[in-house]
Structures are given as structure tokens and as C-alpha cells.
Design an enzyme around this catalytic site. Sequence first.
Site, PDB file in Angstrom:
ATOM      1  N   LYS A  42      -0.407   4.770   4.664  1.00  0.00           N
ATOM      2  CA  LYS A  42      -1.265   3.818   5.376  1.00  0.00           C
ATOM      3  C   LYS A  42      -0.712   3.568   6.773  1.00  0.00           C
ATOM      4  O   LYS A  42       0.485   3.345   6.939  1.00  0.00           O
ATOM      5  CB  LYS A  42      -1.386   2.501   4.591  1.00  0.00           C
ATOM      6  CG  LYS A  42      -2.410   1.541   5.188  1.00  0.00           C
ATOM      7  CD  LYS A  42      -2.743   0.415   4.227  1.00  0.00           C
ATOM      8  CE  LYS A  42      -3.743  -0.571   4.820  1.00  0.00           C
ATOM      9  NZ  LYS A  42      -5.026   0.067   5.148  1.00  0.00           N
TER      10      LYS A  42
ATOM     11  N   HIS B  55       0.838  -1.199   0.000  1.00  0.00           N
ATOM     12  CA  HIS B  55       0.000   0.000   0.000  1.00  0.00           C
ATOM     13  C   HIS B  55       0.876   1.253   0.000  1.00  0.00           C
ATOM     14  O   HIS B  55       2.093   1.182   0.187  1.00  0.00           O
ATOM     15  CB  HIS B  55      -0.921   0.020   1.229  1.00  0.00           C
ATOM     16  CG  HIS B  55      -2.094  -0.898   1.114  1.00  0.00           C
ATOM     17  ND1 HIS B  55      -2.030  -2.226   1.484  1.00  0.00           N
ATOM     18  CD2 HIS B  55      -3.364  -0.701   0.656  1.00  0.00           C
ATOM     19  CE1 HIS B  55      -3.202  -2.797   1.264  1.00  0.00           C
ATOM     20  NE2 HIS B  55      -4.024  -1.904   0.763  1.00  0.00           N
TER      21      HIS B  55
END
Length: 268
Positions: A161, A157
Site C-alpha cells: 500500500k 494494510h
Amino acid sequence: MTTPGIVVTGASGRMGQMLIRTIAASDKARLVGAVERRGNPWIGRDVGEAMGGPATGVVVTDDPLEAFAKAQAVIDFTAPAATVEFAALAAQARAVHVIGTTGLEAEHLKKIALAAHHAVIVRAGNMSLGVNLLTRLTQKVAEALDSDWDIEIVEAHHRMKVDAPSGTALMLGEAAAAGRGVKLADVRDSGRDGITGARKPGNIGFAAIRGGDVVGEHDVIFATAGERIVLRHIATDRAIFARGALKAALWGQGQKPGEYDMMDVLGL
């Protein structure tokens, strides 16, 4: 049939703005509220103008109860503590609560379950059709293979995040564990570092990659001597999550109070 009114929480965030655009483009729902935390600079502004576009007539508020009172659904991609608060308020308003928040722990889930006694809650680590199909495939493959096959879940990600493993990775892990007839908590193996020793047979391993603007990539690897099976999903546009969340909010209208997930929404 009246078009359901939807409130978006965390309106100024990336997912919040994507949800607002998705609702605005839909002829099946209408935006009736936008919520932000106290002190956010968007408070008191028209959400459309705050996003750099035309006015929508919806003013951003820090009073979720007032916003929820006029809604049929709440879509919530925020933080665990906020989501627990929103669950209680959405239940009070009898609004469908669609939860895309990740990083929820046992105490959060218990409170959400209590709210589900009074309202519809749709909660999923990932709202996309592709990921939910991947989840079902993961369970089926795990059912078919014995413990000689090691299971590893690798996710990537963007650098911003804050939780790891991702909610999607944990959802895939739960599916793999269910396929094997075990509880993920008993076989989860995360954060290897240093001299860890040999891999414990039957464990489900997790690895997290963070960098750049990666929307989301998930691999489920089944590995044994001489061969590997890799199931993969790559997301290139977070609009897929917003479309799934809107689908969940619409599906929840008329359902009985309780906890549901995207498998229910998609009929999988």
C-alpha cells in the site's frame, strides 16, 4: 431493463481482477471494457485470458474514452491523477463513476466535483458494508462523548500500500470530527516521532501499520481516564470491496448527477 455495462480501470491490478471476477459472477451487470495504462503488457489481450481463464470477448485497451463510450458505469480503483482524468471522461460519457481510489488530495477532489455536475459519482474511502456501519457508529460515539475522550485511529494494510493513513482511516477520522462538530484538518495528528510533547486535547490521532498481506484492519479508539471504547473492523477478503463497488455502480443508474458516497448507496 438492460443490464448495465461496466468498465473496470486498472484491470491488471489486484482490485481490477477482483472486480472483473465479481462482475462476471453477477447476473445484474456485464463487463464491457477493461482499461490499463499505456505500455501495460495486457494491452490488446482478452482480459479473461490475461487473467489465466477463458476468453471474455473484452480486450484490454489504453483508450479510456473509447471504452467509456459504451458503458453505463466505470469502476475505478487506480491512482489520483488517473482517477481525475477518468472522472472527466466518464462525465463526458454520462457514465456512473464509482471511485475507490485513495490518496486523493484537495486539488483532485475539486476536479472530481466539477465532473459531478454532469454525471453520477460515488466516491468512498471504503466500499464495504461493515466499514460504512463502523463509520456511522464512530460519528455517533463521538457525538456522545466530550473532549475528555481522546480519539485515535489505528490502521493496518499490506506492505504494497502506497498511501497513509488509508482512505478508510481518513473516512473514520472525518466521521469522528463531524461527531464533534469540527473539521478534521484542524485536529488531525499524524506521524508522531521523537519528542512530541503531550497529546493536544481534542486532536484525532492516526497510526499506520504496513506488513505482509493484510487486507485491512481499522480500530477507532476512544480513551479517557480509567476506560476505553474500541470499535474495530477486520477485512479478510478484498472481494467485499468489489461487491460494494458493484452495488454502487448499480445504485447509481438513474440517479441525478452529483457526488454520493456509500452511505447514500446503503441508505445509512
